[in-house]
Design a protein around this motif. Structure first.
Motif, PDB file in Angstrom:
ATOM      1  N   ARG A 176       0.837  -1.213   0.000  1.00  0.00           N
ATOM      2  CA  ARG A 176       0.000   0.000   0.000  1.00  0.00           C
ATOM      3  C   ARG A 176       0.867   1.256   0.000  1.00  0.00           C
ATOM      4  O   ARG A 176       1.957   1.254   0.553  1.00  0.00           O
ATOM      5  N   PRO A 177       0.364   2.351  -0.570  1.00  0.00           N
ATOM      6  CA  PRO A 177       1.111   3.614  -0.542  1.00  0.00           C
ATOM      7  C   PRO A 177       1.390   4.030   0.890  1.00  0.00           C
ATOM      8  O   PRO A 177       0.570   3.852   1.780  1.00  0.00           O
ATOM      9  N   GLY A 178       2.574   4.571   1.106  1.00  0.00           N
ATOM     10  CA  GLY A 178       2.957   5.008   2.445  1.00  0.00           C
ATOM     11  C   GLY A 178       3.719   3.946   3.209  1.00  0.00           C
ATOM     12  O   GLY A 178       4.562   4.259   4.032  1.00  0.00           O
ATOM     13  N   ASN A 179       3.434   2.662   2.936  1.00  0.00           N
ATOM     14  CA  ASN A 179       4.113   1.566   3.628  1.00  0.00           C
ATOM     15  C   ASN A 179       5.206   0.944   2.766  1.00  0.00           C
ATOM     16  O   ASN A 179       5.678  -0.128   3.071  1.00  0.00           O
ATOM     17  N   ARG A 180       5.570   1.586   1.686  1.00  0.00           N
ATOM     18  CA  ARG A 180       6.533   0.968   0.779  1.00  0.00           C
ATOM     19  C   ARG A 180       7.749   1.862   0.560  1.00  0.00           C
ATOM     20  O   ARG A 180       7.676   3.078   0.743  1.00  0.00           O
ATOM     21  N   PRO A 181       8.851   1.268   0.138  1.00  0.00           N
ATOM     22  CA  PRO A 181      10.077   2.041  -0.110  1.00  0.00           C
ATOM     23  C   PRO A 181       9.941   2.910  -1.356  1.00  0.00           C
ATOM     24  O   PRO A 181       9.037   2.707  -2.163  1.00  0.00           O
ATOM     25  N   PRO A 182      10.851   3.870  -1.538  1.00  0.00           N
ATOM     26  CA  PRO A 182      10.757   4.795  -2.669  1.00  0.00           C
ATOM     27  C   PRO A 182      10.777   4.107  -4.034  1.00  0.00           C
ATOM     28  O   PRO A 182      10.083   4.543  -4.953  1.00  0.00           O
ATOM     29  N   TRP A 183      11.554   3.004  -4.187  1.00  0.00           N
ATOM     30  CA  TRP A 183      11.583   2.324  -5.481  1.00  0.00           C
ATOM     31  C   TRP A 183      10.224   1.730  -5.817  1.00  0.00           C
ATOM     32  O   TRP A 183       9.808   1.715  -6.974  1.00  0.00           O
ATOM     33  N   ALA A 184       9.481   1.265  -4.807  1.00  0.00           N
ATOM     34  CA  ALA A 184       8.140   0.717  -5.036  1.00  0.00           C
ATOM     35  C   ALA A 184       7.174   1.828  -5.417  1.00  0.00           C
ATOM     36  O   ALA A 184       6.299   1.641  -6.269  1.00  0.00           O
ATOM     37  N   ASP A 185       7.339   3.012  -4.790  1.00  0.00           N
ATOM     38  CA  ASP A 185       6.501   4.155  -5.178  1.00  0.00           C
ATOM     39  C   ASP A 185       6.749   4.536  -6.634  1.00  0.00           C
ATOM     40  O   ASP A 185       5.818   4.865  -7.359  1.00  0.00           O
ATOM     41  N   LEU A 186       8.013   4.497  -7.047  1.00  0.00           N
ATOM     42  CA  LEU A 186       8.356   4.834  -8.432  1.00  0.00           C
ATOM     43  C   LEU A 186       7.723   3.841  -9.404  1.00  0.00           C
ATOM     44  O   LEU A 186       7.147   4.231 -10.417  1.00  0.00           O
TER      45      LEU A 186
END
Length: 146
Positions: free
Chosen positions: A106-116
């Motif tokens: 889920r957004p917010g619980n993931r590292p920056p590479w996952a957000d990208l």
């Protein structure tokens, strides 16, 4: 074809084949084929044939291949990103892949590479070896930007 008609008419394929077998004259002699014929009053009969084509090689045929116009097709985005030959984060190249975007969490619980990856709606991320090791080693990574 005989099996399709046999199923439709609740019969066997051999009965249908026996009913619709025909012999036709071709330039290379008589050939057996599968023929359905519907007789019509005052008109020529409707005839549908399957088979009966002589499959002979014409040794005198001349092949004239024409030059085809060049086709300009776009590459898939992943191929273009790989051919760039550099990490989308730091410059060198490897590919990180997830089976499903939902695996990123889920957004917010993931590292920056996952957000990208989520922001780009891509299951792959072209990264360098160091960044790839950080991703799999669960080490903190610097924020990635587009």
């Amino acid at each position: 074809m005989p099996m399709t008609l046999a199923n439709k008419h609740r019969s066997s394929a051999s009965n249908v084949a026996r009913k619709y077998v025909a012999t036709i004259e071709t330039p290379h002699g008589l050939r057996k084929c599968f023929e359905a014929r519907v007789e019509r009053v005052g008109k020529k009969p409707l005839v549908g044939r399957f088979g009966g084509i002589p499959l002979r090689r014409n040794k005198k045929t001349v092949i004239n291949d024409r030059r085809l116009a060049p086709v300009n097709t776009k590459r898939k985005e992943l191929v273009t990103r790989l051919l760039a030959g550099r990490c989308e984060s730091c410059g060198r190249v490897e590919v990180h892949h997830v089976a499903q975007l939902a695996d990123l969490g889920r957004p917010g619980n993931r590292p920056p590479w996952a957000d990208l990856m989520a922001a780009r709606h891509r299951k792959t991320l072209v990264v360098c070896g160091t960044c790839h090791a950080d991703i799999h080693g669960r080490k903190p990574v610097a924020a990635l930007t587009e």
